[in-house]
Design an enzyme around this catalytic site. Structure first.
Site, mmCIF file in Angstrom:
data_model
loop_
_atom_site.group_PDB
_atom_site.id
_atom_site.type_symbol
_atom_site.label_atom_id
_atom_site.label_comp_id
_atom_site.label_asym_id
_atom_site.label_seq_id
_atom_site.Cartn_x
_atom_site.Cartn_y
_atom_site.Cartn_z
ATOM 1 N N CYS A 89 -7.210 -11.344 3.092
ATOM 2 C CA CYS A 89 -6.518 -10.154 3.606
ATOM 3 C C CYS A 89 -6.957 -9.854 5.036
ATOM 4 O O CYS A 89 -8.132 -9.565 5.278
ATOM 5 C CB CYS A 89 -6.823 -8.975 2.679
ATOM 6 S SG CYS A 89 -6.297 -7.378 3.298
ATOM 7 N N CYS A 92 -8.360 -6.336 5.634
ATOM 8 C CA CYS A 92 -9.687 -6.241 4.999
ATOM 9 C C CYS A 92 -10.756 -6.812 5.922
ATOM 10 O O CYS A 92 -11.851 -6.256 6.035
ATOM 11 C CB CYS A 92 -9.695 -6.987 3.674
ATOM 12 S SG CYS A 92 -8.529 -6.357 2.456
#
Length: 168
Positions: A89, A92
């Site tokens: 991600c 993230c």
């Protein structure tokens, strides 16, 4: 008819012949010359500048093992901010240095924990994590606030402090 086809040919883009640019050259006064751009000069010392970054103290993450996730959030003496993330991600990964900064600034008020949703999907499913990153603040073992998405450090700190004041 000939005039209209000539006008059409003038407005279309043709790549029938290659275009070559001359390489940059260093002039006698030590500036770069670009003949293809009309002799554009630039100092060889300042082609570009890098943005200045704030220097933060290095926070060493503690990799700890707990008997269960519930044990971690219930037995913590401070509220726990849980970051549900995945290694693939992008947002993230953007949050990693921001969470280090938050952990440093709020170390007396909060414990920051990261949970990899790929390794622990049952925990993510239990709390209904459908978007990444998802942040849940636990107080006394129960979720007291939840938000999703990447945030700048100042907004994240403000959000956490507001949630902790409301929960008191």
């Amino acid at each position: 008819m000939a005039a209209s086809s000539a006008a059409a040919a003038a407005t279309s883009c043709s790549i029938s012949r290659p275009v070559f640019f001359e390489p940059f050259k260093l002039s006698a006064d030590r500036s770069l010359l670009c003949p293809a751009l009309g002799g554009l000069r630039t100092s060889h010392r300042r082609l570009f500048t890098l943005p200045r970054r704030r220097i933060l103290p290095v926070v060493k993450a503690k990799k700890e093992t707990f008997p269960s996730f519930d044990d971690l959030v219930e037995n913590s003496d401070k509220p726990v901010l849980v970051d549900f993330y995945a290694t693939w991600c992008g947002p993230c990964q953007f949050m990693v240095p921001i969470l280090d900064e938050v952990s440093t600034e709020l170390k007396d008020k909060l414990v920051v924990v990261k949970v990899d949703t790929e390794k622990y999907p049952d925990i993510a499913n239990r709390y209904g994590v459908e978007a990444l990153p998802t942040f849940i603040i636990f107080r006394d073992g129960k979720p007291c606030d939840r938000f999703e998405g990447a945030l700048p450090a100042n907004q994240l700190i403000r959000r956490i402090e507001d949630a902790l004041q409301v929960a008191q």
